[in-house]
Design a protein around this motif. Sequence first.
Motif, PDB file in Angstrom:
ATOM      1  N   THR A 202      11.907  20.373   3.704  1.00 43.20           N
ATOM      2  CA  THR A 202      11.387  19.135   4.338  1.00 43.20           C
ATOM      3  C   THR A 202      10.264  18.363   4.526  1.00 43.20           C
ATOM      4  N   TYR A 203      10.076  17.115   4.440  1.00 41.25           N
ATOM      5  CA  TYR A 203       9.043  16.811   3.549  1.00 41.25           C
ATOM      6  C   TYR A 203       8.574  15.235   5.020  1.00 41.25           C
ATOM      7  N   LYS A 204       7.323  15.157   4.867  1.00 41.81           N
ATOM      8  CA  LYS A 204       6.474  14.702   5.859  1.00 41.81           C
ATOM      9  C   LYS A 204       6.023  12.921   5.311  1.00 41.81           C
ATOM     10  N   CYS A 205       6.269  11.627   6.310  1.00 40.44           N
ATOM     11  CA  CYS A 205       6.108  10.786   5.048  1.00 40.44           C
ATOM     12  C   CYS A 205       4.337  10.961   5.404  1.00 40.44           C
ATOM     13  N   ALA A 206       4.359  10.178   4.128  1.00 41.66           N
ATOM     14  CA  ALA A 206       2.641   9.990   3.459  1.00 41.66           C
ATOM     15  C   ALA A 206       1.998   9.132   4.384  1.00 41.66           C
ATOM     16  N   ASP A 207       2.587   8.005   4.915  1.00 38.57           N
ATOM     17  CA  ASP A 207       2.166   7.194   5.135  1.00 38.57           C
ATOM     18  C   ASP A 207       1.572   7.195   7.402  1.00 38.57           C
ATOM     19  N   CYS A 208       3.145   7.854   7.689  1.00 39.16           N
ATOM     20  CA  CYS A 208       3.586   8.191   9.299  1.00 39.16           C
ATOM     21  C   CYS A 208       3.036   9.717  10.382  1.00 39.16           C
TER      22      CYS A 208
ATOM     23  N   TYR B 131       5.613  10.916   9.398  1.00 32.92           N
ATOM     24  CA  TYR B 131       7.400  11.307  10.163  1.00 32.92           C
ATOM     25  C   TYR B 131       7.684  12.182   9.197  1.00 32.92           C
ATOM     26  N   VAL B 132       9.023  13.977  10.398  1.00 36.46           N
ATOM     27  CA  VAL B 132       9.140  14.676   9.748  1.00 36.46           C
ATOM     28  C   VAL B 132      10.343  14.464   8.737  1.00 36.46           C
TER      29      VAL B 132
ATOM     30  N   PRO C 279      11.583   6.198   8.384  1.00 44.35           N
ATOM     31  CA  PRO C 279      12.806   5.549   8.892  1.00 44.35           C
ATOM     32  C   PRO C 279      11.765   4.562   9.482  1.00 44.35           C
ATOM     33  N   ASP C 280      10.920   4.379   9.613  1.00 42.82           N
ATOM     34  CA  ASP C 280       9.766   4.122  10.208  1.00 42.82           C
ATOM     35  C   ASP C 280       8.962   2.354   9.580  1.00 42.82           C
ATOM     36  N   HIS C 281       9.707   2.792   8.150  1.00 38.75           N
ATOM     37  CA  HIS C 281       8.655   2.315   7.338  1.00 38.75           C
ATOM     38  C   HIS C 281       8.596   0.498   7.182  1.00 38.75           C
TER      39      HIS C 281
ATOM     40  N   PRO D  65       2.837  -0.020   9.129  1.00 37.21           N
ATOM     41  CA  PRO D  65       3.147  -0.181   7.560  1.00 37.21           C
ATOM     42  C   PRO D  65       2.429   0.798   6.367  1.00 37.21           C
ATOM     43  N   HIS D  66       3.401   0.934   5.490  1.00 36.09           N
ATOM     44  CA  HIS D  66       3.162   2.400   4.779  1.00 36.09           C
ATOM     45  C   HIS D  66       3.480   1.787   3.342  1.00 36.09           C
ATOM     46  N   SER D  67       1.963   2.211   3.016  1.00 36.79           N
ATOM     47  CA  SER D  67       1.110   1.709   1.283  1.00 36.79           C
ATOM     48  C   SER D  67       2.057   2.782   0.457  1.00 36.79           C
ATOM     49  N   LYS D  68       2.080   4.028   0.752  1.00 35.46           N
ATOM     50  CA  LYS D  68       2.236   4.701  -0.066  1.00 35.46           C
ATOM     51  C   LYS D  68       3.353   5.158  -0.191  1.00 35.46           C
ATOM     52  N   ASN D  69       4.362   5.118   0.504  1.00 34.38           N
ATOM     53  CA  ASN D  69       6.154   4.804   0.131  1.00 34.38           C
ATOM     54  C   ASN D  69       6.912   5.912  -0.319  1.00 34.38           C
ATOM     55  N   GLY D  70       6.257   7.120   0.181  1.00 36.62           N
ATOM     56  CA  GLY D  70       6.579   8.284   0.056  1.00 36.62           C
ATOM     57  C   GLY D  70       6.531   9.458   0.916  1.00 36.62           C
ATOM     58  N   TRP D  71       6.193  10.441   0.520  1.00 38.68           N
ATOM     59  CA  TRP D  71       7.194  11.806   1.402  1.00 38.68           C
ATOM     60  C   TRP D  71       5.996  12.700   0.411  1.00 38.68           C
ATOM     61  N   TYR D  72       5.106  13.589   1.257  1.00 44.38           N
ATOM     62  CA  TYR D  72       4.708  14.884   0.914  1.00 44.38           C
ATOM     63  C   TYR D  72       5.351  16.038   0.975  1.00 44.38           C
TER      64      TYR D  72
END
Length: 68
Positions: A16-22, A24-25, A38-40, A44-51
């Motif tokens: 399971t991953y969580k968007c680093a910007d918004c 989203y799981v 999916p919301d990029h 605005p998404h500047s990190k362009n990745g997932w936690y």
Amino acid sequence: MVQKFAAYGSDVSAGTYKCADCGYVYSNQSKKSLPPCPDHNKKPHSKNGWYVVSGQGDSVKDPHHTKK
């Protein structure tokens, strides 16, 4: 606590991953290329990745391996 980070396009294990910007799981099976959030295009998404929430995250053998 530092969260593991996996950039878009990374090879990752199932988990399971969580968007680093918004926030989203996203849950998935192992992927050769982790998709963008999916919301990029909606926010605005500047990190362009997932936690990484669960699972192993980014493979160290991945050519796009992120050292964050």
